[in-house]
Write a protein that holds these residues in place. Structure first.
Motif, PDB file in Angstrom:
ATOM      1  N   MET A   1       1.061  -1.000  -0.394  1.00  0.00           N
ATOM      2  CA  MET A   1       0.231   0.188  -0.174  1.00  0.00           C
ATOM      3  C   MET A   1       0.754   1.448   0.194  1.00  0.00           C
ATOM      4  O   MET A   1       2.140   1.130   0.794  1.00  0.00           O
ATOM      5  CB  MET A   1      -0.602   0.431   1.634  1.00  0.00           C
ATOM      6  CG  MET A   1      -1.640  -1.055   1.626  1.00  0.00           C
ATOM      7  SD  MET A   1      -3.303  -0.511   0.523  1.00  0.00           S
ATOM      8  CE  MET A   1      -4.149  -2.256   0.662  1.00  0.00           C
ATOM      9  N   HIS A   3       0.465   5.736   0.757  1.00  0.00           N
ATOM     10  CA  HIS A   3      -0.408   6.900   1.230  1.00  0.00           C
ATOM     11  C   HIS A   3      -0.067   8.253   0.591  1.00  0.00           C
ATOM     12  O   HIS A   3       1.191   8.257   0.448  1.00  0.00           O
ATOM     13  CB  HIS A   3      -0.336   6.610   2.696  1.00  0.00           C
ATOM     14  CG  HIS A   3      -0.725   5.251   2.781  1.00  0.00           C
ATOM     15  ND1 HIS A   3      -1.494   4.328   3.444  1.00  0.00           N
ATOM     16  CD2 HIS A   3       0.555   4.178   4.115  1.00  0.00           C
ATOM     17  CE1 HIS A   3      -1.410   3.249   4.212  1.00  0.00           C
ATOM     18  NE2 HIS A   3      -0.044   3.008   3.973  1.00  0.00           N
ATOM     19  N   ASP A  57       1.312   0.670   7.480  1.00  0.00           N
ATOM     20  CA  ASP A  57      -0.156   0.633   6.815  1.00  0.00           C
ATOM     21  C   ASP A  57      -0.671   1.917   7.365  1.00  0.00           C
ATOM     22  O   ASP A  57       0.120   2.492   8.027  1.00  0.00           O
ATOM     23  CB  ASP A  57      -0.902  -0.630   8.027  1.00  0.00           C
ATOM     24  CG  ASP A  57      -0.962  -0.080   9.541  1.00  0.00           C
ATOM     25  OD1 ASP A  57      -0.163   0.958   9.429  1.00  0.00           O
ATOM     26  OD2 ASP A  57      -0.682  -0.998   9.944  1.00  0.00           O
ATOM     27  N   ARG A  58      -2.320   1.440   7.223  1.00  0.00           N
ATOM     28  CA  ARG A  58      -2.729   3.082   7.172  1.00  0.00           C
ATOM     29  C   ARG A  58      -2.964   4.230   8.571  1.00  0.00           C
ATOM     30  O   ARG A  58      -2.790   5.312   8.614  1.00  0.00           O
ATOM     31  CB  ARG A  58      -4.362   3.375   6.755  1.00  0.00           C
ATOM     32  CG  ARG A  58      -4.944   4.724   7.111  1.00  0.00           C
ATOM     33  CD  ARG A  58      -4.887   5.455   5.940  1.00  0.00           C
ATOM     34  NE  ARG A  58      -5.722   6.722   6.745  1.00  0.00           N
ATOM     35  CZ  ARG A  58      -6.940   7.101   5.521  1.00  0.00           C
ATOM     36  NH1 ARG A  58      -6.539   6.686   4.043  1.00  0.00           N
ATOM     37  NH2 ARG A  58      -7.519   8.178   5.610  1.00  0.00           N
ATOM     38  N   ALA A  61       0.694   5.325   9.050  1.00  0.00           N
ATOM     39  CA  ALA A  61       0.723   6.860   7.968  1.00  0.00           C
ATOM     40  C   ALA A  61       0.475   7.730   9.029  1.00  0.00           C
ATOM     41  O   ALA A  61       0.399   9.508   8.792  1.00  0.00           O
ATOM     42  CB  ALA A  61       0.036   6.214   6.692  1.00  0.00           C
ATOM     43  N   THR A  82      -5.051   6.648   0.546  1.00  0.00           N
ATOM     44  CA  THR A  82      -4.474   5.288   0.838  1.00  0.00           C
ATOM     45  C   THR A  82      -4.862   4.710  -0.844  1.00  0.00           C
ATOM     46  O   THR A  82      -5.868   4.179  -1.884  1.00  0.00           O
ATOM     47  CB  THR A  82      -4.676   4.155   2.144  1.00  0.00           C
ATOM     48  OG1 THR A  82      -4.721   4.871   2.937  1.00  0.00           O
ATOM     49  CG2 THR A  82      -3.880   2.860   1.765  1.00  0.00           C
ATOM     50  N   ASP A  84      -3.526   1.368  -3.212  1.00  0.00           N
ATOM     51  CA  ASP A  84      -3.579   0.169  -4.014  1.00  0.00           C
ATOM     52  C   ASP A  84      -4.076   0.262  -4.998  1.00  0.00           C
ATOM     53  O   ASP A  84      -3.829   0.061  -5.643  1.00  0.00           O
ATOM     54  CB  ASP A  84      -4.988  -1.649  -3.461  1.00  0.00           C
ATOM     55  CG  ASP A  84      -4.542  -2.631  -3.041  1.00  0.00           C
ATOM     56  OD1 ASP A  84      -3.600  -2.670  -3.550  1.00  0.00           O
ATOM     57  OD2 ASP A  84      -5.701  -3.426  -3.524  1.00  0.00           O
TER      58      ASP A  84
END
Length: 105
Positions: A1, A3, A57-58, A61, A82, A84
Motif C-alpha cells: 500500500m 499513502h 499501514d494506514r 501513516a 491510501t 492499493d
C-alpha cells in the motif's frame, strides 16, 4: 500500500514559518527511514505540500502525519489517501516492491 499525504496550511505561511526547520527535519527523518518515497511543495507553494509514503499501514501513516511539527503547531493538516497499487511503471517496481504482474510499460 502507498499513502498520499496531502498537506494543507490551516494558517498563513507567515504563521507556519517558525516551524519550517522542524518540518524539514521531520521530512528528512522519514526519507532516511525509507517511509517517505517523495515529498514536495504544491504549486503554488502557499497551498501546502504532498508526500508519498510506503511500507507502512494506514494507521502508521496517520500517526506519522500527526507528528509533523506543522500539525503539532496547528498550522497545517493532512488528508491521507491510501492507494492499493494496481499498475506500476517498470522504473518504480523495485522501489515500491510490487509483484511483477503489476508492472506495465
Amino acid at each position: 500500500m502507498l499513502h498520499l499525504l496531502s498537506l494543507q496550511y490551516t494558517a498563513s505561511e507567515r504563521e507556519a514559518e517558525p516551524f519550517v526547520a522542524a518540518h524539514v527535519d521531520f521530512l528528512e527523518h522519514h526519507h532516511r527511514g525509507g517511509t517517505f518515497l517523495l515529498s514536495g511543495q504544491t504549486v503554488p507553494p502557499s497551498l501546502g505540500g504532498a508526500i508519498v509514503a510506503g511500507g507502512v499501514d494506514r494507521v502508521a501513516a496517520e500517526r506519522i502525519a500527526a507528528e509533523d511539527p506543522f500539525v503539532v503547531a496547528g498550522v497545517a493538516a493532512y488528508t491521507i489517501t491510501t492507494i492499493d497499487v494496481g499498475r506500476v511503471h517498470p522504473a518504480l517496481a523495485t522501489v515500491l516492491g510490487v509483484e511483477q504482474s503489476q508492472v506495465r510499460g
